[in-house]
Write a protein that holds these residues in place. Structure first.
Motif, PDB file in Angstrom:
ATOM      1  N   UNK A 175     -83.989 -44.505 -47.968  1.00 44.15           N
ATOM      2  CA  UNK A 175     -83.609 -45.587 -48.400  1.00 44.15           C
ATOM      3  C   UNK A 175     -83.711 -47.189 -48.323  1.00 44.15           C
ATOM      4  N   UNK A 176     -83.245 -46.656 -46.745  1.00 47.38           N
ATOM      5  CA  UNK A 176     -82.726 -48.501 -46.715  1.00 47.38           C
ATOM      6  C   UNK A 176     -83.227 -48.826 -45.684  1.00 47.38           C
ATOM      7  N   UNK A 177     -82.867 -50.409 -45.232  1.00 48.15           N
ATOM      8  CA  UNK A 177     -83.740 -51.250 -44.201  1.00 48.15           C
ATOM      9  C   UNK A 177     -83.846 -50.941 -43.359  1.00 48.15           C
ATOM     10  N   UNK A 178     -82.065 -50.323 -42.835  1.00 47.90           N
ATOM     11  CA  UNK A 178     -81.509 -49.352 -41.686  1.00 47.90           C
ATOM     12  C   UNK A 178     -82.951 -48.031 -41.190  1.00 47.90           C
ATOM     13  N   UNK A 179     -83.034 -47.543 -42.423  1.00 51.32           N
ATOM     14  CA  UNK A 179     -84.372 -46.317 -42.107  1.00 51.32           C
ATOM     15  C   UNK A 179     -83.383 -45.442 -41.957  1.00 51.32           C
ATOM     16  N   UNK A 180     -81.585 -45.434 -42.445  1.00 57.63           N
ATOM     17  CA  UNK A 180     -81.189 -44.375 -41.893  1.00 57.63           C
ATOM     18  C   UNK A 180     -81.098 -43.605 -43.264  1.00 57.63           C
ATOM     19  N   UNK A 181     -81.128 -44.373 -44.356  1.00 56.86           N
ATOM     20  CA  UNK A 181     -80.185 -43.376 -45.824  1.00 56.86           C
ATOM     21  C   UNK A 181     -81.689 -42.646 -46.192  1.00 56.86           C
ATOM     22  N   UNK A 182     -81.187 -41.138 -45.103  1.00 59.20           N
ATOM     23  CA  UNK A 182     -83.061 -40.388 -45.920  1.00 59.20           C
ATOM     24  C   UNK A 182     -82.470 -38.880 -46.427  1.00 59.20           C
ATOM     25  N   UNK A 250     -91.080 -44.115 -47.849  1.00 61.76           N
ATOM     26  CA  UNK A 250     -90.496 -44.546 -48.542  1.00 61.76           C
ATOM     27  C   UNK A 250     -91.262 -44.871 -49.762  1.00 61.76           C
ATOM     28  N   UNK A 251     -90.359 -44.845 -51.436  1.00 61.93           N
ATOM     29  CA  UNK A 251     -91.564 -45.047 -51.947  1.00 61.93           C
ATOM     30  C   UNK A 251     -91.004 -46.409 -53.071  1.00 61.93           C
ATOM     31  N   UNK A 252     -91.344 -47.574 -52.947  1.00 66.58           N
ATOM     32  CA  UNK A 252     -90.223 -48.736 -53.686  1.00 66.58           C
ATOM     33  C   UNK A 252     -90.326 -48.473 -54.637  1.00 66.58           C
ATOM     34  N   UNK A 253     -89.886 -49.295 -55.372  1.00 67.47           N
ATOM     35  CA  UNK A 253     -90.085 -50.095 -57.443  1.00 67.47           C
ATOM     36  C   UNK A 253     -91.285 -50.687 -56.921  1.00 67.47           C
ATOM     37  N   UNK A 254     -92.149 -50.252 -58.308  1.00 64.38           N
ATOM     38  CA  UNK A 254     -93.247 -51.324 -58.500  1.00 64.38           C
ATOM     39  C   UNK A 254     -92.470 -52.549 -59.344  1.00 64.38           C
ATOM     40  N   UNK A 255     -93.648 -52.848 -59.288  1.00 62.59           N
ATOM     41  CA  UNK A 255     -93.469 -54.872 -60.344  1.00 62.59           C
ATOM     42  C   UNK A 255     -94.615 -54.426 -61.453  1.00 62.59           C
ATOM     43  N   UNK A 256     -94.007 -54.625 -62.401  1.00 61.26           N
ATOM     44  CA  UNK A 256     -94.151 -55.066 -63.864  1.00 61.26           C
ATOM     45  C   UNK A 256     -94.795 -55.916 -64.589  1.00 61.26           C
ATOM     46  N   UNK A 257     -96.133 -56.206 -64.822  1.00 58.02           N
ATOM     47  CA  UNK A 257     -96.352 -57.508 -65.422  1.00 58.02           C
ATOM     48  C   UNK A 257     -95.440 -58.363 -66.388  1.00 58.02           C
ATOM     49  N   UNK A 258     -95.665 -58.959 -67.251  1.00 62.19           N
ATOM     50  CA  UNK A 258     -94.693 -59.618 -67.808  1.00 62.19           C
ATOM     51  C   UNK A 258     -94.912 -58.924 -69.323  1.00 62.19           C
ATOM     52  N   UNK A 259     -95.896 -57.890 -69.733  1.00 63.86           N
ATOM     53  CA  UNK A 259     -95.562 -56.727 -70.583  1.00 63.86           C
ATOM     54  C   UNK A 259     -95.271 -55.108 -70.445  1.00 63.86           C
TER      55      UNK A 259
END
Ligand code: GLU
Length: 291
Positions: A175-182, A250-259
């Motif tokens: 979950x984090x960029x150090x790859x450690x929080x799992x 790591x499943x990251x957040x999605x980017x949503x469109x303006x709608x």
């Protein structure tokens, strides 16, 4: 010393959009923080929808964004025989069965059941589960239908597969960029029912080729969109059945469109080519996706 390997694995069936940009840039950022390899894989098993133009667009957009990947690029369409070998193993172990129902047959079967007041189970994407009636077809009957050229798909017998494994399955989500929080996530592949693992004309599927390639390419860290979180359960099961190592995810957040909706490849205004043509810089793209 073990090497860490990340990968970005787009399908060339449309133009890259802001969601792909986020995924590719995040892979690059995480890989560089831990001095890992970053691979690019072209997931082009669907030869009817994937085109060389879209593939060329992927390289052009990624170069423009400043994403560097290691050569060679693996193109899945060049490795059908490797997927076929894995499929043959699952066939020999009776973990897949030929499923003959067409989409129309499936719809009719399910609406008939629903008319009789029975709610039909759906997968995490909301698609009704396969009725799995072919599972009980006698072998001779299957062989005759196949010999007669009846269309079919190879579906995973998820109940048989889970019985074969015989224990609960988990995958590691970091979950984090150090790859450690799992976290350890319980995999429930049965929620997807008997998924398609191959078609008669294409001896593989997204799930089968992804797990084989991740293993073959020594991928240790899969960074991809949250929309594939639940699919990981099926992939985890296949890794276990085929005796493959399993990466951390790591499943990251999605980017949503303006709608507020998930981006799709047909949303031209969030396509990287259109944004570039409108004067956006790679730095603008980073800002737009929050990096
Ligand atoms: N090829 C898939 C896609 O473009 C991604 C597969 C993966 O990252 O596991 O959605």
């Amino acid at each position: 010393m073990t090497f860490l390997t990340f990968r970005f694995a787009p399908s060339p069936n449309g133009e890259l959009h802001l969601g792909h940009a986020y995924s590719a840039l995040l892979n690059q950022q995480l890989a560089s923080e831990v001095d890992a390899h970053l691979l690019l894989r072209i997931e082009d098993i669907d030869t009817t929808r994937c085109t060389p133009e879209f593939e060329a667009g992927i390289y052009r957009d990624l170069e423009w964004l400043g994403v560097d990947w290691e050569e060679p690029v693996r193109r899945q369409s060049e490795h059908f025989s490797a997927y076929q070998t894995a499929l043959d193993r699952l066939i020999a172990e009776n973990l897949v069965y030929p499923a003959f129902m067409s989409r129309g047959d499936i719809r009719a079967f399910i609406s008939d059941r629903e008319r009789r007041g029975r709610d039909w189970p759906r997968d995490p994407d909301g698609v009704p589960l396969y009725p799995a009636v072919d599972k009980t077809l006698p072998r001779e009957e299957r062989d005759i239908r196949i010999a007669q050229g009846a269309p079919f798909a190879w579906r995973l017998d998820v109940a048989a597969a889970l019985a074969r494994i015989g224990s609960d399955l988990f995958w590691t989500e970091f979950e984090d960029t150090t790859l450690s929080a799992t976290r350890s996530i319980a995999a429930r592949p049965q929620d997807w029912g008997d998924v398609i693992l191959a078609r008669r004309d294409i001896p593989t599927s997204y799930h089968l080729s992804v797990v084989l390639d991740d293993a073959l390419q020594g991928v240790t860290h899969v960074v991809r969109g949250m929309d594939l979180f639940q699919a990981t359960a099926v992939q985890r099961l296949l890794q276990e059945l085929l005796g493959l190592p399993h990466p951390a995810y790591f499943h990251h957040r999605l980017i949503f469109g303006p709608d507020g909706r998930k981006l799709s490849k047909s949303l031209k205004d969030t396509g990287l080519t259109a944004l570039r043509a409108a004067g956006a810089t790679p730095q603008d793209i980073r800002r737009m996706v929050g990096l």
